[in-house]
Design a protein around this motif. Structure first.
Motif, PDB file in Angstrom:
ATOM      1  N   ALA A  97     -12.376  14.886   3.774  1.00 41.37           N
ATOM      2  CA  ALA A  97     -12.911  14.690   5.119  1.00 41.37           C
ATOM      3  C   ALA A  97     -13.680  13.375   5.218  1.00 41.37           C
ATOM      4  N   GLY A  98     -14.373  13.012   4.136  1.00 40.32           N
ATOM      5  CA  GLY A  98     -15.134  11.764   4.131  1.00 40.32           C
ATOM      6  C   GLY A  98     -14.260  10.529   4.223  1.00 40.32           C
ATOM      7  N   ASN A  99     -12.987  10.655   3.827  1.00 40.72           N
ATOM      8  CA  ASN A  99     -12.063   9.520   3.880  1.00 40.72           C
ATOM      9  C   ASN A  99     -11.130   9.575   5.088  1.00 40.72           C
ATOM     10  N   LEU A 100     -11.470  10.414   6.067  1.00 42.49           N
ATOM     11  CA  LEU A 100     -10.594  10.581   7.229  1.00 42.49           C
ATOM     12  C   LEU A 100     -10.385   9.284   8.004  1.00 42.49           C
ATOM     13  N   ALA A 101     -11.384   8.440   8.067  1.00 43.84           N
ATOM     14  CA  ALA A 101     -11.243   7.194   8.828  1.00 43.84           C
ATOM     15  C   ALA A 101     -10.090   6.364   8.277  1.00 43.84           C
ATOM     16  N   HIS A 102     -10.083   6.183   6.944  1.00 48.56           N
ATOM     17  CA  HIS A 102      -8.984   5.425   6.327  1.00 48.56           C
ATOM     18  C   HIS A 102      -7.671   6.186   6.446  1.00 48.56           C
ATOM     19  N   TYR A 103      -7.732   7.518   6.300  1.00 43.28           N
ATOM     20  CA  TYR A 103      -6.499   8.312   6.311  1.00 43.28           C
ATOM     21  C   TYR A 103      -5.850   8.298   7.692  1.00 43.28           C
ATOM     22  N   ALA A 104      -6.662   8.407   8.729  1.00 49.63           N
ATOM     23  CA  ALA A 104      -6.120   8.503  10.086  1.00 49.63           C
ATOM     24  C   ALA A 104      -5.873   7.143  10.732  1.00 49.63           C
ATOM     25  N   ALA A 105      -6.639   6.121  10.314  1.00 49.59           N
ATOM     26  CA  ALA A 105      -6.593   4.842  11.033  1.00 49.59           C
ATOM     27  C   ALA A 105      -6.338   3.643  10.126  1.00 49.59           C
ATOM     28  N   GLY A 106      -6.072   3.883   8.842  1.00 53.34           N
ATOM     29  CA  GLY A 106      -5.810   2.790   7.917  1.00 53.34           C
ATOM     30  C   GLY A 106      -4.362   2.770   7.456  1.00 53.34           C
ATOM     31  N   ALA A 107      -4.090   1.967   6.432  1.00 54.84           N
ATOM     32  CA  ALA A 107      -2.725   1.808   5.918  1.00 54.84           C
ATOM     33  C   ALA A 107      -2.368   2.948   4.967  1.00 54.84           C
ATOM     34  N   THR A 108      -1.084   3.306   4.948  1.00 50.69           N
ATOM     35  CA  THR A 108      -0.590   4.357   4.062  1.00 50.69           C
ATOM     36  C   THR A 108       0.393   3.759   3.058  1.00 50.69           C
ATOM     37  N   THR A 109       0.903   4.615   2.162  1.00 47.17           N
ATOM     38  CA  THR A 109       1.861   4.161   1.149  1.00 47.17           C
ATOM     39  C   THR A 109       3.302   4.147   1.673  1.00 47.17           C
ATOM     40  N   ASN A 110       3.500   4.506   2.943  1.00 43.54           N
ATOM     41  CA  ASN A 110       4.871   4.548   3.482  1.00 43.54           C
ATOM     42  C   ASN A 110       5.606   3.228   3.302  1.00 43.54           C
ATOM     43  N   GLU A 111       4.895   2.124   3.587  1.00 45.01           N
ATOM     44  CA  GLU A 111       5.522   0.800   3.582  1.00 45.01           C
ATOM     45  C   GLU A 111       5.976   0.373   2.190  1.00 45.01           C
ATOM     46  N   LEU A 112       5.475   1.064   1.155  1.00 48.74           N
ATOM     47  CA  LEU A 112       5.810   0.690  -0.222  1.00 48.74           C
ATOM     48  C   LEU A 112       7.071   1.381  -0.735  1.00 48.74           C
ATOM     49  N   HIS A 113       7.589   2.335   0.009  1.00 46.92           N
ATOM     50  CA  HIS A 113       8.690   3.147  -0.501  1.00 46.92           C
ATOM     51  C   HIS A 113       9.920   2.301  -0.821  1.00 46.92           C
ATOM     52  N   ASN A 114      10.274   2.290  -2.118  1.00 47.06           N
ATOM     53  CA  ASN A 114      11.483   1.616  -2.625  1.00 47.06           C
ATOM     54  C   ASN A 114      11.475   0.101  -2.442  1.00 47.06           C
ATOM     55  N   VAL A 115      10.306  -0.538  -2.256  1.00 45.43           N
ATOM     56  CA  VAL A 115      10.289  -1.996  -2.066  1.00 45.43           C
ATOM     57  C   VAL A 115      10.547  -2.745  -3.378  1.00 45.43           C
ATOM     58  N   ALA A 116      10.436  -2.039  -4.521  1.00 43.56           N
ATOM     59  CA  ALA A 116      10.699  -2.697  -5.812  1.00 43.56           C
ATOM     60  C   ALA A 116      11.784  -1.944  -6.573  1.00 43.56           C
ATOM     61  N   ARG A 117      12.769  -1.425  -5.840  1.00 42.12           N
ATOM     62  CA  ARG A 117      13.819  -0.624  -6.468  1.00 42.12           C
ATOM     63  C   ARG A 117      14.556  -1.436  -7.533  1.00 42.12           C
ATOM     64  N   GLY A 118      14.608  -0.858  -8.744  1.00 45.36           N
ATOM     65  CA  GLY A 118      15.338  -1.479  -9.839  1.00 45.36           C
ATOM     66  C   GLY A 118      14.563  -2.506 -10.632  1.00 45.36           C
ATOM     67  N   TYR A 119      13.307  -2.762 -10.252  1.00 48.19           N
ATOM     68  CA  TYR A 119      12.479  -3.715 -10.994  1.00 48.19           C
ATOM     69  C   TYR A 119      11.512  -2.956 -11.905  1.00 48.19           C
ATOM     70  N   PRO A 120      11.152  -3.540 -13.044  1.00 51.66           N
ATOM     71  CA  PRO A 120      10.297  -2.815 -13.991  1.00 51.66           C
ATOM     72  C   PRO A 120       8.845  -2.752 -13.519  1.00 51.66           C
ATOM     73  N   ALA A 121       8.204  -1.626 -13.805  1.00 50.02           N
ATOM     74  CA  ALA A 121       6.766  -1.476 -13.577  1.00 50.02           C
ATOM     75  C   ALA A 121       6.081  -1.287 -14.913  1.00 50.02           C
ATOM     76  N   VAL A 122       4.899  -1.847 -15.042  1.00 45.63           N
ATOM     77  CA  VAL A 122       4.052  -1.621 -16.217  1.00 45.63           C
ATOM     78  C   VAL A 122       2.811  -0.879 -15.741  1.00 45.63           C
ATOM     79  N   CYS A 123       2.625   0.330 -16.248  1.00 49.06           N
ATOM     80  CA  CYS A 123       1.462   1.153 -15.908  1.00 49.06           C
ATOM     81  C   CYS A 123       0.433   1.016 -17.024  1.00 49.06           C
ATOM     82  N   VAL A 124      -0.749   0.538 -16.677  1.00 51.53           N
ATOM     83  CA  VAL A 124      -1.771   0.198 -17.670  1.00 51.53           C
ATOM     84  C   VAL A 124      -2.812   1.311 -17.743  1.00 51.53           C
TER      85      VAL A 124
END
Length: 646
Positions: free
Chosen positions: A210-237
């Motif tokens: 509930a405390g993060n509702l402002a960002h959740y309702a009115a900020g950016a989401t992860t939708n725009e990132l879906h499959n934007v790096a398909r087939g490229y390697p990721a390194v998780c640190v």
């Protein structure tokens, strides 16, 4: 023979519903040679050759009576999970399945595929095969597959478990039984940790959401990132001690531009200290102490924080760069029609898991892990230079080094330490918590379509991964630049913030109404206890009760669902009470008294949850107002800056 074929076909068809991989293995298996005969009581029994002697798999006199005796110690009111080691001819399994009847979970282990096929060719077990609450496992069922099947029943697994060993099966396969028992024990530990965390953290989680509702309702989401790096390697640190072995390879600009780099929040500062700027930082921690990871950071306009809304709000307020939030069912319920469609992205148990899920969401392949020890490599807890070491800096001196404080932190949990072998076959300590995280990783890796590379170069081995050095992984896969990754707007949407203010005020009124209705319902239930055998009085009381129920379900259903998310302990207790009542036989009036008492206790918990929900929503309302005021205050400065630039 045609009868046998029809039994086999029916059993196999039922098994395919829940265990398709096991059904496929059974089709390839040759049936064991069993010597079948009718028992004295009638049902079939059989022997199998064991050390050149016939071993009875069920009683030659009365297999059904034997099955009841073998399982008579199970208290179904206190046991929600029964684990049977050894299928035999399956009479004892069928008896337990009939008694449980969906009120618990049944796990059956039979290591001999040939025996299992022979039994399913001759005895009809369709009454329990294919039930979603029955897990049938063989020697090929690993920890990840077992956890995956039982995961949805995690809460049940914490409400009493009993192991039943089939004596002839134990004679034939003692080592396999012991190994599977250990796997079940580890799975139960994982479930206990998961459920205990949920019970303890439910209030804090909802408060943060509930405390993060402002960002959740009115900020950016992860939708725009879906499959934007398909087939490229990721390194998780990750922040494991072995990170120091290979992280410097990422300093090379030629390497860095060819990978998507995802850092856990604990490793952000060590990366920045080396001049390595990740594409993403992941965060999900509940506690305000995590603010330490962001203190003293420079502006990071090109580094995006991907944060679960359950994280402490101070993380979002402290991060000096763009922010994207992941989906949340609770916040979507709270927002109702104001919620935005979001592409699913799994919730992580740790930031390392979230980093992995983000890499999958981006479409990255392969996904490379570094610093993911999941054990205390070289007697260390963290990689050098993490924010935790900076917190300790005031305590360091000649007689109290970082290494000493690392070891003190490890041995503080000595009761939970386990001595294992690392990827180099050398001894390493780990603990129950990290082994729980390992099980979740292995379950995720087992179902992943991407290639998973463990380039930690130390720590515990991980099933369903390919092990290689980071240099080898980069040479093979980091061969071309990653396309530009979209950066989000950092300003929140003012119109959506205004709509959110109205929504929270309405939610407060609904929860107050729910609490008032619950308080008015308890006296009705108490009168039902008092006048239980007066049918005329009970009819009037039921009419009053149904009126309150209709009001909740027709007018307050959204508020009810939200409050129940806070009422996890009450829901846990109700589930346990439901199972106990369902298994009780005898006087129906006594059963009804128990049901009414259960409902009174549940309403008491619901009223407490309503009080807490109103407190949480008031805090959220104040926080959204602050964001809205800040946005208004910043607008003239932004307009002046744009005019100056023009």
């Amino acid at each position: 023979m045609s009868s046998n074929n029809s039994i086999w076909s029916a059993n196999l068809a039922h098994l395919r519903r829940t265990e398709p991989a096991l059904a496929a293995r059974l089709e390839q298996a040759a049936p064991a040679k069993l010597d079948w005969s009718p028992s004295q009581a009638g049902p079939l029994t059989a022997t199998i050759d064991h050390h050149s002697r016939p071993l009875w798999l069920a009683s030659r006199f009365d297999p059904l009576k034997e099955a009841q005796k073998l399982t008579e110690a199970i208290d179904y009111q206190k046991t929600a999970c029964v684990v049977i080691l050894g299928m035999g001819l399956g009479y004892h399994v069928a008896h337990v399945a009939q008694q449980l009847d969906g009120r618990g979970i049944l796990i059956v282990f039979e290591p001999d595929l040939s025996l299992l096929r022979a039994v399913l060719e001759r005895i009809d077990h369709t009454a329990w095969l294919g039930k979603p609450w029955v897990v049938l496992a063989d020697a090929s069922t690993d920890r990840a597959a077992l956890s995956q099947r039982a995961d949805r029943y995690a809460a049940m697994l914490t409400q009493g478990t009993q192991l039943i060993s089939h004596p002839p099966s134990r004679q034939r396969h003692p080592e396999a039984m012991s190994t599977f028992s250990q796997a079940v024990t580890e799975m139960l530990a994982y479930c206990r940790t998961t459920i205990a965390t949920a019970l303890v953290n439910s209030s804090r989680t909802c408060r943060n959401l509930a405390g993060n509702l402002a960002h959740y309702a009115a900020g950016a989401t992860t939708n725009e990132l879906h499959n934007v790096a398909r087939g490229y390697p990721a390194v998780c640190v990750g922040a494991g001690p072995c990170l120091a072995k290979n992280v410097d390879l990422l300093r090379d600009p030629a390497v860095r531009r060819n990978v998507v780099l995802i850092s856990a929040q604990t490793t952000l500062k060590p990366l920045l200290d080396r001049g390595i700027y990740p594409d993403f930082v992941t965060a999900l921690d509940y506690s305000q102490i995590c603010q330490r990871f962001y203190e003293g950071l420079p502006p990071l306009p090109q580094v995006t924080l991907v944060v679960e809304p359950k994280a402490h709000p101070t993380i979002l307020e402290s991060f000096p760069g763009p922010i994207r939030v992941t989906p949340s069912n609770f916040n979507d319920e709270l927002l109702g029609k104001l919620a935005r469609p979001m592409i699913p992205l799994r919730s992580g148990a740790t930031v390392a898991h979230l980093s992995f899920y983000l890499a999958q969401h981006l479409g990255c392949d392969p996904i490379i892990f570094i610093g993911q020890d999941l054990g205390f490599s070289d007697g260390l807890y963290y990689a050098p230079g993490t924010a935790v070491h900076q917190v300790w800096s005031s305590e360091l001196n000649t007689f109290n080094t970082v290494e000493m404080m690392e070891w003190q932190r490890i041995v503080r949990h000595k009761g939970h330490l386990k001595r294992l072998k690392d990827v180099h076959d050398q001894p390493i300590f780990s603990d129950e918590q990290m082994l729980t995280y390992l099980k979740q990783f292995e379950r995720d890796f087992a179902s992943a379509r991407e290639k998973i590379i463990d380039a930690t170069e130390g720590g515990l081995p991980k099933a369903h991964t390919q092990r290689m050095t980071l240099a080898e992984a980069l040479a093979q896969h980091a061969v071309k630049p990653v396309p530009p990754i979209p950066l989000p707007q950092q300003d929140l949407d003012a119109d959506r913030l205004d709509a959110l203010l109205d929504l929270l005020q309405r939610r407060l009124r609904e929860v107050a109404d729910l609490e008032n209705t619950s308080r008015q319902t308890i006296p009705i239930l108490r009168k039902m206890q008092e006048h239980q055998r007066d049918s005329a009085r009970m009819k009037k009381l039921f009419e009053q009760l149904h009126k309150h129920q209709r009001h909740v379900h027709e007018d307050l259903q959204g508020a009810f669902c939200l409050v129940n998310a806070l009422n996890t302990i009450g829901a846990f207790k109700r589930a346990r009470a439901d199972r106990a009542i369902a298994g009780r036989q005898g006087d129906p009036f006594e059963r009804q008294i128990q049901q009414i008492q259960r409902d009174i206790e549940n309403l008491d918990w619901l009223i407490q949850a309503c009080d807490e929900a109103m407190e949480i929503f008031r805090e959220a309302l104040d926080r959204v107002r602050q964001y809205r005021q800040r946005l208004k205050a910043n607008r003239p400065a932004q307009q002046a800056a744009r005019s100056s630039a023009a």
